[in-house]
Design an enzyme around this catalytic site. Sequence first.
Site, PDB file in Angstrom:
ATOM      1  CG  HIS A  85      16.638   3.387 -26.822  1.00  0.00           C
ATOM      2  ND1 HIS A  85      17.960   3.615 -27.098  1.00  0.00           N
ATOM      3  CD2 HIS A  85      16.133   2.757 -27.926  1.00  0.00           C
ATOM      4  CE1 HIS A  85      18.247   3.152 -28.317  1.00  0.00           C
ATOM      5  NE2 HIS A  85      17.155   2.619 -28.830  1.00  0.00           N
ATOM      6  CG  LEU A 138      24.525  21.607 -17.104  1.00  0.00           C
ATOM      7  CD1 LEU A 138      25.986  21.565 -17.539  1.00  0.00           C
ATOM      8  CD2 LEU A 138      24.110  20.249 -16.545  1.00  0.00           C
ATOM      9  CB  SER A 146      23.188  10.458 -35.362  1.00  0.00           C
ATOM     10  OG  SER A 146      22.812   9.230 -35.958  1.00  0.00           O
ATOM     11  NE  ARG A 200      18.162  -1.329 -31.249  1.00  0.00           N
ATOM     12  CZ  ARG A 200      19.483  -1.165 -31.157  1.00  0.00           C
ATOM     13  NH1 ARG A 200      20.274  -2.203 -31.032  1.00  0.00           N
ATOM     14  NH2 ARG A 200      19.998   0.042 -31.211  1.00  0.00           N
ATOM     15  CG  ASP A 245      27.023   3.600 -29.202  1.00  0.00           C
ATOM     16  OD1 ASP A 245      25.838   3.289 -29.445  1.00  0.00           O
ATOM     17  OD2 ASP A 245      27.985   3.183 -29.869  1.00  0.00           O
ATOM     18  NE  ARG A 273      19.991   3.358 -34.347  1.00  0.00           N
ATOM     19  CZ  ARG A 273      20.560   3.213 -33.173  1.00  0.00           C
ATOM     20  NH1 ARG A 273      19.810   2.960 -32.108  1.00  0.00           N
ATOM     21  NH2 ARG A 273      21.856   3.315 -33.040  1.00  0.00           N
TER      22      ARG A 273
HETATM   23  C1  IPE Z   1      25.939   7.457 -32.337  1.00  0.00           C
HETATM   24  O1  IPE Z   1      25.587   6.146 -32.019  1.00  0.00           O
HETATM   25  C2  IPE Z   1      24.748   8.335 -32.239  1.00  0.00           C
HETATM   26  C3  IPE Z   1      24.204   8.508 -30.895  1.00  0.00           C
HETATM   27  C4  IPE Z   1      24.736   8.092 -29.786  1.00  0.00           C
HETATM   28  C5  IPE Z   1      22.979   9.250 -30.846  1.00  0.00           C
HETATM   29  P1  IPE Z   1      25.276   5.084 -33.154  1.00  0.00           P
HETATM   30  O2  IPE Z   1      25.016   3.792 -32.463  1.00  0.00           O
HETATM   31  O3  IPE Z   1      24.206   5.586 -34.042  1.00  0.00           O
HETATM   32  O4  IPE Z   1      26.644   5.052 -33.955  1.00  0.00           O
HETATM   33  P2  IPE Z   1      27.273   3.952 -34.915  1.00  0.00           P
HETATM   34  O5  IPE Z   1      26.247   3.655 -35.943  1.00  0.00           O
HETATM   35  O6  IPE Z   1      27.581   2.751 -34.094  1.00  0.00           O
HETATM   36  O7  IPE Z   1      28.495   4.592 -35.438  1.00  0.00           O
HETATM   37  C1  IPE Z   2      22.653   4.747 -28.304  1.00  0.00           C
HETATM   38  O1  IPE Z   2      22.485   3.367 -28.165  1.00  0.00           O
HETATM   39  C2  IPE Z   2      21.327   5.477 -28.453  1.00  0.00           C
HETATM   40  C3  IPE Z   2      21.033   5.948 -29.806  1.00  0.00           C
HETATM   41  C4  IPE Z   2      21.845   5.897 -30.832  1.00  0.00           C
HETATM   42  C5  IPE Z   2      19.723   6.535 -30.011  1.00  0.00           C
HETATM   43  P1  IPE Z   2      22.300   2.417 -29.406  1.00  0.00           P
HETATM   44  O2  IPE Z   2      20.848   2.294 -29.679  1.00  0.00           O
HETATM   45  O3  IPE Z   2      23.131   2.841 -30.543  1.00  0.00           O
HETATM   46  O4  IPE Z   2      22.852   1.038 -28.824  1.00  0.00           O
HETATM   47  P2  IPE Z   2      23.753  -0.026 -29.574  1.00  0.00           P
HETATM   48  O5  IPE Z   2      24.928   0.702 -30.117  1.00  0.00           O
HETATM   49  O6  IPE Z   2      22.906  -0.630 -30.648  1.00  0.00           O
HETATM   50  O7  IPE Z   2      24.135  -0.992 -28.535  1.00  0.00           O
HETATM   51 MG    MG Z   3      25.034   2.418 -31.124  1.00  0.00          MG
END
Ligand code: IPE
Ligand code: IPE
Ligand code: MG
Length: 245
Positions: free
Chosen positions: A38, A132, A66, A34, A21, A72
């Site tokens: 990624h 792995l 998820s 963003r 995350d 999103r």
């Molecule tokens: C959790 O991250 C899902 C992944 C890392 C793929 P999110 O950024 O979606 O989680 P929340 O919304 O902050 O709980």
């Molecule tokens: C995790 O990073 C990747 C995915 C959930 C796909 P985020 O995209 O959730 O990054 P933040 O939480 O917005 O910083």
């Molecule tokens: Mg996140």
Amino acid sequence: MSLQEQLIKERIPQHVAIIMDGNGRWAKQQNKNRVAGHKKGADTVRMIIETAARLEIKHLTLYAFSTENWNRPKLEVEALMALLISSIDKELNTLDKNNIKVNVIGDMDSLPSNVQKKLRTAIERTQRNSGLQVNFALSYSGRWDITSAIQNIVKDSQKQAIDPTSINEDFIQKYLSTHDIPDPELLIRTSGEYRISNFLLWQLAYTEMHFSHKYWPEFTKEDFFDALLKYQQRERRFGKTSEQL
Ligand code: IPE
Ligand code: IPE
Ligand code: MG
């Protein structure tokens, strides 16, 4: 002694799960969009897979997308799907050469068909590898996992009656997406959030948790060693007293 040298080889976990995350916040901090976060996050994925393989960890489960992430903005979802495809194109040879087995947990059918196709290629190409195993959690959620297990149990019961008393934890485990995979001993979540976000709900019952304040794109090998080292310093009691262990 370096962090890596301090690790006790016999106590390296078999299965590490990671909630990757903080890509978006990292990008924002760098005045980038963003998607750039990624992309940088994909570099961390490569490094973590490489490190886990070297440490002879058996299973690495990465929460990459998820069920809730479908909500999103469309452009971000599309960019993530495109990144998945380009990462497989770029990395599949190396993964295969390094004896790494690719697996997917999650609702594969809900992914775009070109992504499904790429994933199937990667799974088939690496299915005989014995090193792995990387489980990519894609369109995954813990509640989805349990819900589809129940659906499949009921389906099977329509073919052949299931004696309710035969339904125990092992029985349920066989219907989960992680049926051949031991429960993770260690869960790591980056970005300073303290929640599970619908990840492996059943499987995390007795997992040790490690929360890092680093955003995923800036998470390093040393941070990974640090998480493993702290895990090795824990006492896992499974309900018993310290004296019983
Ligand atoms: C959790 O991250 C899902 C992944 C890392 C793929 P999110 O950024 O979606 O989680 P929340 O919304 O902050 O709980
Ligand atoms: C995790 O990073 C990747 C995915 C959930 C796909 P985020 O995209 O959730 O990054 P933040 O939480 O917005 O910083
Ligand atoms: Mg996140």
